[in-house]
Design a protein around this motif. Sequence first.
Motif, mmCIF file in Angstrom:
data_model
loop_
_atom_site.group_PDB
_atom_site.id
_atom_site.type_symbol
_atom_site.label_atom_id
_atom_site.label_comp_id
_atom_site.label_asym_id
_atom_site.label_seq_id
_atom_site.Cartn_x
_atom_site.Cartn_y
_atom_site.Cartn_z
ATOM 1 N N ASP A 91 0.775 -1.131 0.139
ATOM 2 C CA ASP A 91 0.069 -0.153 0.141
ATOM 3 C C ASP A 91 0.937 1.165 -0.079
ATOM 4 O O ASP A 91 1.510 1.648 1.106
ATOM 5 C CB ASP A 91 -0.876 0.030 1.264
ATOM 6 N N PHE A 92 1.159 1.945 -1.093
ATOM 7 C CA PHE A 92 1.940 2.885 -1.074
ATOM 8 C C PHE A 92 1.365 4.153 -0.736
ATOM 9 O O PHE A 92 1.971 5.171 -0.681
ATOM 10 C CB PHE A 92 2.232 3.214 -2.780
ATOM 11 N N SER A 93 0.187 4.306 -0.287
ATOM 12 C CA SER A 93 -0.319 5.469 0.303
ATOM 13 C C SER A 93 0.032 5.529 1.806
ATOM 14 O O SER A 93 -0.125 6.630 2.525
ATOM 15 C CB SER A 93 -1.996 5.457 0.254
#
Length: 341
Positions: A91-93
């Motif tokens: 999850d790059f957020s």
Amino acid sequence: MASLQEQIQKYEQEIKDFNPATAADLENFRIRFLGAKGIVKLLAAEIKNVPAEQRKDAGQAMNAFKMLTEGAYESHKGLLKDTAQKGPVADFSLPGAHVPMGTRHPLRVVEHQVVSIFEKIGFSVATGPEIEDDWHNFTSLNMPKDHPARDMQDTFYVAQNPDWVLRTHTSSVQARILETHSLPVRVICPGRVYRNETISARAHCFFHQCEGLYVDKDVSFADLKQTLYYFVTEMFGADTKVRFRPSYFPFTEPSAEMDISCTVCGGKGCNLCKHTGWVEILGCGMAHPNLLRNFGIDPDVYTGYAFGMGIERITQIKFQVNDLRLYSQNDVRFLRQFQGL
């Protein structure tokens, strides 16, 4: 027959639309359709109620339905297994993980500062081997076999061989420079040295030195003093006072030890300066004529000066580190104090 066919068609569409998100979803599917009381067995039990002339077609339809159900289960099982092996999708957020900042060792910080100061006034950096022969470590530096100055240095001999030692000072690098370079020479020689001493808060079996050498025509003690005045000003500040005391070193004559006013108490007296107001930082002197002759240099034409300081000593003064053992224990609590230097 029509009732059984309708049920099979309804369940076939449900199977085709099924898309499990988790292994639990797939397990519920298996129990519902393929379990001991699942739909496949319930429908198979209905065949006995089909008219005899239609049972063959009903049996074929039932076998096709069972194969469809089992095939769907195995297919989804394989897909879920592949996804599990690949691991979760990143999850790059999410915010990034904190990575602690490293730090340079305080001895390296101070050594770099010392070398940089002398590089500004024309000194070049020279290095040499830590395992030295007797000639470069002792004899060429005006310490022949029977010289009492050898007793001042507790030496580590390599494999009990009196001709090979762990160098006791970086003066051996100066000897190699005089042996291989043409004059004039102006070098600064940082490095690790070894002496067979009992390890304590004030002594260690290895430590670091930074020695300098300048040989040219018409070099005087005044040149030496001016060089060291500049070093003290750059390293400790313009308000630092300096004094020279007569001393003895076998490879310099005349020789002196240099003190500076205590940077902690300002000369008033404290534990660092032993309540004298002064702290010794280095030894120095003019290159001994015998030293120059050992390398084929005419002392009537050329003169020079040399000096040497302990990096641990300078670090102690700058950062008030009073235990030499801290430098080599790799305690991250100690090292973290020097972040950002």
